[in-house]
Design a protein around this motif. Structure first.
Motif, PDB file in Angstrom:
ATOM      1  N   GLU A  53       8.227  14.451  -7.952  1.00 49.99           N
ATOM      2  CA  GLU A  53       8.574  13.055  -7.687  1.00 49.99           C
ATOM      3  C   GLU A  53       9.939  12.924  -7.013  1.00 49.99           C
ATOM      4  OE1 GLU A  53       7.978  10.914 -11.413  1.00 49.99           O
ATOM      5  OE2 GLU A  53       6.014  10.306 -10.643  1.00 49.99           O
ATOM      6  N   GLY A  58       3.184  12.349  -3.493  1.00 50.95           N
ATOM      7  CA  GLY A  58       2.245  11.465  -4.181  1.00 50.95           C
ATOM      8  C   GLY A  58       0.885  11.453  -3.529  1.00 50.95           C
ATOM      9  N   PRO A  59       0.134  10.368  -3.685  1.00 53.69           N
ATOM     10  CA  PRO A  59      -1.237  10.277  -3.168  1.00 53.69           C
ATOM     11  C   PRO A  59      -1.310  10.572  -1.670  1.00 53.69           C
ATOM     12  CG  PRO A  59      -0.816   8.479  -4.684  1.00 53.69           C
ATOM     13  CD  PRO A  59       0.500   9.179  -4.475  1.00 53.69           C
ATOM     14  N   LEU A  78      -1.381  16.937 -10.032  1.00 54.40           N
ATOM     15  CA  LEU A  78      -2.351  15.862 -10.272  1.00 54.40           C
ATOM     16  C   LEU A  78      -1.675  14.626 -10.855  1.00 54.40           C
ATOM     17  CD1 LEU A  78      -5.253  17.999 -11.756  1.00 54.40           C
ATOM     18  CD2 LEU A  78      -5.369  16.690  -9.625  1.00 54.40           C
ATOM     19  N   ARG A  79      -0.709  14.829 -11.726  1.00 55.74           N
ATOM     20  CA  ARG A  79      -0.051  13.687 -12.381  1.00 55.74           C
ATOM     21  C   ARG A  79       0.736  12.823 -11.404  1.00 55.74           C
ATOM     22  NH1 ARG A  79       3.045  16.455 -17.248  1.00 55.74           N
ATOM     23  NH2 ARG A  79       3.954  14.367 -17.504  1.00 55.74           N
ATOM     24  N   GLY A  81      -0.404  12.265  -8.415  1.00 62.39           N
ATOM     25  CA  GLY A  81      -1.412  11.708  -7.516  1.00 62.39           C
ATOM     26  C   GLY A  81      -1.740  12.557  -6.322  1.00 62.39           C
ATOM     27  N   ARG A 331      -8.158   8.862 -14.327  1.00 59.34           N
ATOM     28  CA  ARG A 331      -6.946   8.682 -13.514  1.00 59.34           C
ATOM     29  C   ARG A 331      -6.927   9.613 -12.308  1.00 59.34           C
ATOM     30  NH1 ARG A 331      -1.761  11.218 -16.692  1.00 59.34           N
ATOM     31  NH2 ARG A 331      -0.806  10.583 -14.742  1.00 59.34           N
ATOM     32  N   PHE A 332      -7.706  10.710 -12.337  1.00 62.49           N
ATOM     33  CA  PHE A 332      -7.719  11.655 -11.229  1.00 62.49           C
ATOM     34  C   PHE A 332      -8.910  11.475 -10.294  1.00 62.49           C
ATOM     35  CE2 PHE A 332      -5.609  14.487 -14.589  1.00 62.49           C
ATOM     36  CZ  PHE A 332      -4.345  14.042 -14.251  1.00 62.49           C
ATOM     37  N   ALA A 334      -9.585   9.453  -7.902  1.00 61.83           N
ATOM     38  CA  ALA A 334      -9.310   9.199  -6.489  1.00 61.83           C
ATOM     39  C   ALA A 334      -8.968  10.473  -5.722  1.00 61.83           C
ATOM     40  CB  ALA A 334      -8.173   8.186  -6.353  1.00 61.83           C
ATOM     41  N   VAL A 335      -8.386  11.451  -6.412  1.00 58.26           N
ATOM     42  CA  VAL A 335      -8.008  12.687  -5.736  1.00 58.26           C
ATOM     43  C   VAL A 335      -9.052  13.777  -5.942  1.00 58.26           C
ATOM     44  CG1 VAL A 335      -6.591  13.503  -7.685  1.00 58.26           C
ATOM     45  CG2 VAL A 335      -6.136  14.350  -5.391  1.00 58.26           C
TER      46      VAL A 335
END
Length: 393
Positions: A53, A58-59, A78-79, A81, A331-332, A334-335
């Motif tokens: 971060e 990120g995503p 993964l956390r 994104g 939560r994962f 989308a990836v």
């Protein structure tokens, strides 16, 4: 004991007029690595999240991760994104190489995490040159290499950020805990805010009954702060690290020489550029047919029985590990799509598989013994070698 009796067990509590112990440890750990900045955190996994971060990953981003390590680098990516893309490793050292990292990269790659695994150090010359040429930051996961040195410089200081764990099994242990180190003042500021709910250390002295952390709106954070009790343990243990590493390195050399005399047996190699060694898990290597082709778990079990000491096979490569199951968390989603999964793990990993099939490991505490203890380990491996037909039966 001073931390316990102070009743100030976390940095988020009124100060007694002195710096918190977690801040004192961060300053000592930065000094130990000859870098200007360190931020203490609660776990090594948190250190990796903060590192990612701090680099604003990120995503939509990808991060290259070695396929042979603990699961934490994958879950950290993964956390935030992003998508962890597993790269193969050298079959002898278990470490990421410039070639395997480059093969896993794409135009979406925003960082490379290199893990200095078990008892060795990855090729920092090659990885730094490759990452710099690609314009991609290198994150060093040195959780298994506290105090190791490459060409006169501590590991963890070559990448943009170094991440550490102080979990109970590590050579510098505080029960749990972690840290990030860097020479970049902007990353240091972001790391403080990311691990302390958007708060950083106040400037100047810390008045009695005042809060040592003050809000800063630069970036939203989370609570990953190290406890004062953990920091107290680490402040006590850090001055002993170099002497204990030196003793372990001496015993590792003794053990390596003894094992080299056994037919088909050796050790995990250490590059010549490593001039100070750190051993978290000592690795004994053997040729595929040395023990009659039996599974590595059976070899580890037999050596363990001879020594009455835990010996084990390396972790399962992450592409087939039951610990890597992002599909079990919404939560994962989308990836971890079908295309994302194929991109992350959809290739062969012969280096990781060969390392796992031909290596057994044991913890560093065995290397705090003497020459007679090393001879016992060699004798145990030799005994299993001479009786390998029993393993097959």
């Amino acid at each position: 004991m001073q931390a316990l009796r102070s009743r100030r067990w976390a940095v988020s509590w009124p100060a007694d007029g002195t710096k918190s112990r977690e801040r004192q440890f961060a300053e000592e750990y930065a000094r130990y690595h000859d870098v200007p900045y360190c931020v203490s955190v609660d776990h090594g996994s948190s250190a990796l999240v903060v590192a990612l971060e701090a680099l604003d990953i990120g995503p939509g981003d990808e991060v290259v991760v070695p396929n042979l390590t603990w699961v934490a680098p994958v879950t950290a990516v993964l956390r935030v994104g992003a998508l962890p893309v597993l790269a193969d490793v050298d079959p002898r050292s278990g470490c990421l190489t410039p070639e395997t990292a480059a093969a896993a990269m794409s135009e979406r790659t925003k960082a490379i995490i290199v893990v200095h695994l078990a008892c060795t150090v990855a090729d920092l010359d090659g990885l730094c040159a490759m990452a710099e040429g690609a314009g991609v930051p290198l994150i060093e996961d040195a959780a298994q290499a506290h105090g190791a040195q490459w060409r006169g410089r501590k590991v963890g200081t070559f990448g943009r950020i170094g991440a550490f764990s102080f979990q109970v099994g590590k050579v510098l242990a505080g029960g749990e805990g972690g840290a990030v180190i860097t020479s970049d003042p902007e990353i240091h500021l972001r790391a403080q805010l990311l691990r302390a709910d958007s708060r950083r250390y106040a400037d100047g002295p810390v008045p009695v009954a005042a809060m040592e952390l003050r809000p800063d709106p630069l970036v939203m954070g989370t609570n990953y702060c190290m406890s004062e009790l953990t920091a107290g343990v680490l402040l006590d243990r850090l001055p002993h690290l170099d002497d204990e590493n030196a003793h372990r390195a001496k015993m590792a050399d003794e053990l390596s020489a003894g094992l080299a005399a056994l037919d088909g047996v050796g050790v995990v190699p250490v590059p010549d550029a490593v001039d100070l060694r750190s051993v978290y898990e000592f690795g004994v290597r053997f040729e595929p047919d040395t023990f009659g082709g039996v599974p590595v778990e059976r070899v580890a079990e037999a050596v363990s029985a001879e020594l009455e000491m835990a010996v084990w096979a390396p972790s399962t490569p992450l592409h087939r590990s039951h610990m890597v199951r992002p599909e079990t968390k919404r939560r994962f989603a989308a990836v971890w799509t079908e295309s994302g999964r194929r991109r992350a793990v959809g290739r062969d990993y012969p280096g990781a598989e060969r390392y796992r099939e031909t290596t057994v490991l044991f913890y560093h505490r065995a290397l705090l013994g003497d020459e007679h203890d090393m001879a016992d380990i060699v004798a145990a491996v030799g005994k299993v070698l001479t009786r390998r037909r029993d393993l097959i039966g």
